[in-house]
Design a protein around this motif. Structure first.
Motif, PDB file in Angstrom:
ATOM      1  N   ASP A 136      71.991  19.273  34.186  1.00 42.66           N
ATOM      2  CA  ASP A 136      72.709  18.008  34.030  1.00 42.66           C
ATOM      3  C   ASP A 136      72.174  17.352  32.762  1.00 42.66           C
ATOM      4  OD1 ASP A 136      73.819  15.491  34.112  1.00 42.66           O
ATOM      5  OD2 ASP A 136      73.383  15.140  36.229  1.00 42.66           O
ATOM      6  N   GLY A 137      72.946  17.407  31.682  1.00 41.38           N
ATOM      7  CA  GLY A 137      72.477  16.853  30.420  1.00 41.38           C
ATOM      8  C   GLY A 137      71.208  17.550  29.957  1.00 41.38           C
ATOM      9  N   ASN A 138      70.158  16.783  29.712  1.00 45.32           N
ATOM     10  CA  ASN A 138      68.885  17.346  29.265  1.00 45.32           C
ATOM     11  C   ASN A 138      67.982  17.776  30.412  1.00 45.32           C
ATOM     12  OD1 ASN A 138      69.489  17.079  26.575  1.00 45.32           O
ATOM     13  ND2 ASN A 138      68.407  15.148  26.303  1.00 45.32           N
ATOM     14  N   TYR A 139      68.484  17.694  31.649  1.00 44.56           N
ATOM     15  CA  TYR A 139      67.678  18.054  32.817  1.00 44.56           C
ATOM     16  C   TYR A 139      68.111  19.411  33.379  1.00 44.56           C
ATOM     17  CZ  TYR A 139      66.213  13.153  32.908  1.00 44.56           C
ATOM     18  OH  TYR A 139      65.705  11.915  32.584  1.00 44.56           O
ATOM     19  N   VAL A 140      67.133  20.273  33.660  1.00 46.06           N
ATOM     20  CA  VAL A 140      67.357  21.519  34.390  1.00 46.06           C
ATOM     21  C   VAL A 140      66.604  21.396  35.705  1.00 46.06           C
ATOM     22  CG1 VAL A 140      66.982  24.010  34.417  1.00 46.06           C
ATOM     23  CG2 VAL A 140      67.662  22.881  32.285  1.00 46.06           C
ATOM     24  N   PHE A 141      67.321  21.567  36.827  1.00 47.55           N
ATOM     25  CA  PHE A 141      66.652  21.419  38.122  1.00 47.55           C
ATOM     26  C   PHE A 141      66.793  22.695  38.941  1.00 47.55           C
ATOM     27  CE2 PHE A 141      70.803  19.456  38.230  1.00 47.55           C
ATOM     28  CZ  PHE A 141      71.370  19.690  39.482  1.00 47.55           C
ATOM     29  N   MET A 194      55.638  28.044  50.414  1.00 50.38           N
ATOM     30  CA  MET A 194      56.124  26.694  50.177  1.00 50.38           C
ATOM     31  C   MET A 194      57.522  26.738  49.585  1.00 50.38           C
ATOM     32  SD  MET A 194      53.436  24.625  50.908  1.00 50.38           S
ATOM     33  CE  MET A 194      53.550  23.104  49.951  1.00 50.38           C
ATOM     34  N   VAL A 195      58.269  25.663  49.807  1.00 50.82           N
ATOM     35  CA  VAL A 195      59.583  25.476  49.179  1.00 50.82           C
ATOM     36  C   VAL A 195      59.473  24.273  48.250  1.00 50.82           C
ATOM     37  CG1 VAL A 195      62.015  24.960  49.556  1.00 50.82           C
ATOM     38  CG2 VAL A 195      60.787  26.432  51.171  1.00 50.82           C
ATOM     39  N   SER A 196      60.084  24.366  47.066  1.00 50.10           N
ATOM     40  CA  SER A 196      59.996  23.246  46.128  1.00 50.10           C
ATOM     41  C   SER A 196      61.307  23.002  45.418  1.00 50.10           C
ATOM     42  CB  SER A 196      58.910  23.506  45.076  1.00 50.10           C
ATOM     43  OG  SER A 196      59.361  24.442  44.111  1.00 50.10           O
ATOM     44  N   PHE A 197      61.475  21.780  44.935  1.00 48.50           N
ATOM     45  CA  PHE A 197      62.442  21.457  43.900  1.00 48.50           C
ATOM     46  C   PHE A 197      61.641  21.120  42.645  1.00 48.50           C
ATOM     47  CE2 PHE A 197      65.305  20.563  47.506  1.00 48.50           C
ATOM     48  CZ  PHE A 197      66.426  21.281  47.084  1.00 48.50           C
ATOM     49  N   ASP A 198      62.059  21.669  41.512  1.00 49.38           N
ATOM     50  CA  ASP A 198      61.415  21.402  40.226  1.00 49.38           C
ATOM     51  C   ASP A 198      62.457  20.910  39.245  1.00 49.38           C
ATOM     52  OD1 ASP A 198      58.456  22.579  40.177  1.00 49.38           O
ATOM     53  OD2 ASP A 198      59.690  23.932  41.372  1.00 49.38           O
ATOM     54  N   ILE A 199      62.092  19.904  38.461  1.00 48.73           N
ATOM     55  CA  ILE A 199      62.976  19.356  37.436  1.00 48.73           C
ATOM     56  C   ILE A 199      62.257  19.407  36.094  1.00 48.73           C
ATOM     57  CG2 ILE A 199      64.257  17.338  36.641  1.00 48.73           C
ATOM     58  CD1 ILE A 199      64.194  16.346  39.582  1.00 48.73           C
ATOM     59  N   ILE A 200      62.938  19.925  35.086  1.00 56.53           N
ATOM     60  CA  ILE A 200      62.417  19.927  33.722  1.00 56.53           C
ATOM     61  C   ILE A 200      63.379  19.147  32.835  1.00 56.53           C
ATOM     62  CG2 ILE A 200      62.023  21.339  31.671  1.00 56.53           C
ATOM     63  CD1 ILE A 200      60.850  23.470  33.381  1.00 56.53           C
ATOM     64  N   ARG A 201      62.826  18.235  32.036  1.00 55.57           N
ATOM     65  CA  ARG A 201      63.613  17.524  31.028  1.00 55.57           C
ATOM     66  C   ARG A 201      63.313  18.104  29.651  1.00 55.57           C
ATOM     67  NH1 ARG A 201      62.751  13.623  27.309  1.00 55.57           N
ATOM     68  NH2 ARG A 201      60.620  13.199  28.066  1.00 55.57           N
ATOM     69  N   LEU A 202      64.382  18.413  28.926  1.00 56.46           N
ATOM     70  CA  LEU A 202      64.237  18.785  27.528  1.00 56.46           C
ATOM     71  C   LEU A 202      64.562  17.571  26.670  1.00 56.46           C
ATOM     72  CD1 LEU A 202      65.674  21.461  29.109  1.00 56.46           C
ATOM     73  CD2 LEU A 202      65.016  22.447  26.909  1.00 56.46           C
ATOM     74  N   ASN A 241      65.638  17.369  20.886  1.00 52.70           N
ATOM     75  CA  ASN A 241      65.471  18.522  19.999  1.00 52.70           C
ATOM     76  C   ASN A 241      65.488  19.837  20.766  1.00 52.70           C
ATOM     77  OD1 ASN A 241      65.163  16.995  17.576  1.00 52.70           O
ATOM     78  ND2 ASN A 241      63.076  16.490  18.212  1.00 52.70           N
ATOM     79  N   GLY A 242      65.713  19.756  22.077  1.00 53.95           N
ATOM     80  CA  GLY A 242      65.777  20.959  22.896  1.00 53.95           C
ATOM     81  C   GLY A 242      64.430  21.504  23.308  1.00 53.95           C
ATOM     82  N   LYS A 243      63.372  20.694  23.211  1.00 52.81           N
ATOM     83  CA  LYS A 243      62.035  21.159  23.584  1.00 52.81           C
ATOM     84  C   LYS A 243      61.660  20.667  24.981  1.00 52.81           C
ATOM     85  CE  LYS A 243      58.901  21.931  20.576  1.00 52.81           C
ATOM     86  NZ  LYS A 243      57.809  21.843  19.567  1.00 52.81           N
ATOM     87  N   VAL A 244      60.956  21.512  25.732  1.00 49.24           N
ATOM     88  CA  VAL A 244      60.485  21.160  27.073  1.00 49.24           C
ATOM     89  C   VAL A 244      59.569  19.955  26.969  1.00 49.24           C
ATOM     90  CG1 VAL A 244      59.102  21.969  29.010  1.00 49.24           C
ATOM     91  CG2 VAL A 244      60.703  23.535  27.888  1.00 49.24           C
ATOM     92  N   ALA A 245      59.863  18.896  27.745  1.00 47.57           N
ATOM     93  CA  ALA A 245      59.171  17.628  27.542  1.00 47.57           C
ATOM     94  C   ALA A 245      58.562  17.017  28.791  1.00 47.57           C
ATOM     95  CB  ALA A 245      60.137  16.607  26.924  1.00 47.57           C
ATOM     96  N   GLU A 246      59.117  17.311  29.994  1.00 43.07           N
ATOM     97  CA  GLU A 246      58.667  16.566  31.180  1.00 43.07           C
ATOM     98  C   GLU A 246      58.983  17.358  32.443  1.00 43.07           C
ATOM     99  OE1 GLU A 246      58.707  11.807  32.382  1.00 43.07           O
ATOM    100  OE2 GLU A 246      60.090  12.597  30.871  1.00 43.07           O
ATOM    101  N   HIS A 247      58.154  17.168  33.485  1.00 46.57           N
ATOM    102  CA  HIS A 247      58.305  17.926  34.731  1.00 46.57           C
ATOM    103  C   HIS A 247      58.026  17.070  35.955  1.00 46.57           C
ATOM    104  CE1 HIS A 247      56.234  20.391  37.970  1.00 46.57           C
ATOM    105  NE2 HIS A 247      57.465  20.853  37.988  1.00 46.57           N
ATOM    106  N   TRP A 248      58.915  17.210  36.954  1.00 47.92           N
ATOM    107  CA  TRP A 248      58.720  16.594  38.274  1.00 47.92           C
ATOM    108  C   TRP A 248      58.905  17.682  39.327  1.00 47.92           C
ATOM    109  CZ3 TRP A 248      61.770  14.892  34.389  1.00 47.92           C
ATOM    110  CH2 TRP A 248      61.598  13.587  33.898  1.00 47.92           C
ATOM    111  N   ASP A 249      58.297  17.501  40.501  1.00 50.29           N
ATOM    112  CA  ASP A 249      58.562  18.421  41.612  1.00 50.29           C
ATOM    113  C   ASP A 249      58.177  17.798  42.948  1.00 50.29           C
ATOM    114  OD1 ASP A 249      55.786  18.526  41.666  1.00 50.29           O
ATOM    115  OD2 ASP A 249      55.640  20.702  41.561  1.00 50.29           O
ATOM    116  N   ALA A 250      58.579  18.470  44.018  1.00 48.26           N
ATOM    117  CA  ALA A 250      58.153  18.132  45.377  1.00 48.26           C
ATOM    118  C   ALA A 250      58.100  19.431  46.160  1.00 48.26           C
ATOM    119  CB  ALA A 250      59.104  17.143  46.034  1.00 48.26           C
TER     120      ALA A 250
END
Length: 294
Positions: free
Chosen positions: A100-105, A121-129, A132-141
């Motif tokens: 979704d936009g700059n987010y890959v989940f 374990m089961v997780s959801f992970d979110i990466i924001r680019l 400039n298209g560079k990996v920038a941020e990460h969330w998870d549960a």
């Protein structure tokens, strides 16, 4: 789309450090211009798996932001954690990947995952680019994988490929309204406006399929004076008929992060997966918060 990744794919998810070769910036820009965001994330994670630090440095920012409360920000502290994870032989399987936009989940299964609290374990992970298209941020549960569930379904099975890509915004609006009306209690009587009365495949391990399963679960939790309470929606991400909501709330006397993935058909939710994790307050490896940045 299923792939087996080593722990290096997901444990740091957003690890990077400064490149010592200025020319690599041009290489990185060229690579990013030809790859989709999903491909960038997949390439970066593959580089982490292989220990390809050159590609990692090209694709990820040095000042990445980490929101997993137990993983420190920065490359060197992360590297210091890897021997423990490698000794356990921890691996992860990617079940779903959306953008979704700059987010890959992503929706993942971890195995040999004792460093994270359970064998599986089961997780959801979110990466924001970044722009400039560079990996920038990460969330998870994360939550323990349960072998026997109330519905007989697993926590991760079901469709994986998004459809109805032209309905992404409409489905995101439906998911947001559903959380507000049903889970936050604004208009709970409108439940059939959002959830199909004919099909509702449930992957929460403690809830049966269908609307009847929801009603039964609510009645049970209420009888125990332990009904979960959603208090704030922090983010809504979607691709086509799949929408992920990230919310904050109370349950079992603690503050929790609620990740809910919904699949829609014809304007109604027909399938649900989730991860519920208490928000820790001690032993934190960073101060970015599980909802920070949203």
């Amino acid at each position: 789309m299923k792939q087996i990744f080593s722990i290096l794919l997901f444990a740091g998810l957003i690890t990077a450090c400064n490149s010592t070769k200025p020319a690599s910036d041009d290489i990185q820009q060229s690579k990013n211009s030809t790859m989709s965001k999903k491909e960038t994330v997949g390439t970066f994670l593959g580089a982490v798996m292989k220990g390809d630090t050159t590609t990692m440095r090209e694709l990820a920012n040095a000042d990445y932001i980490q929101h997993n409360p137990f993983i420190p920000t920065g490359l060197e502290p992360f590297i210091q954690m890897l021997p423990v994870l490698q000794e356990n032989g921890t691996t992860a399987e990617n079940i779903r990947m959306f953008q979704d936009g700059n987010y890959v989940f992503m929706h993942n299964i971890w195995r040999n995952a004792k460093p994270f609290g359970a064998d599986e374990m089961v997780s959801f992970d979110i990466i924001r680019l970044d722009d400039n298209g560079k990996v920038a941020e990460h969330w998870d549960a994360m939550t323990p994988l349960v072998k026997e569930t109330a519905s007989g379904r697993t926590q991760t099975d079901g469709p994986t490929t998004p459809t109805d890509l032209d309905k992404t915004d409409a489905n995101k609006a439906l998911a947001k309204a559903m959380v507000e009306d049903i889970l936050m209690g604004k208009n709970p009587q409108k439940i059939t406006d959002y959830i199909s009365t004919e099909q509702y495949d449930q992957h929460n391990p403690g809830i049966k399929d269908g609307l009847s399963g929801i009603v039964e679960a609510v009645e049970y939790l209420t009888s125990k004076n332990n009904m979960f309470q959603y208090t704030k929606i922090h983010k809504v991400l979607g691709e086509g008929n799949f929408v992920l909501t990230i919310s904050e709330g109370k349950w079992n006397g603690t503050t929790n992060v609620f990740y809910d993935l919904l699949r829609f058909e014809n304007g109604k939710a027909v399938e649900h997966w989730d991860v519920i994790q208490p928000v820790p307050t001690t032993g934190l490896a960073n101060n970015n918060g599980m909802f920070g940045g949203f």
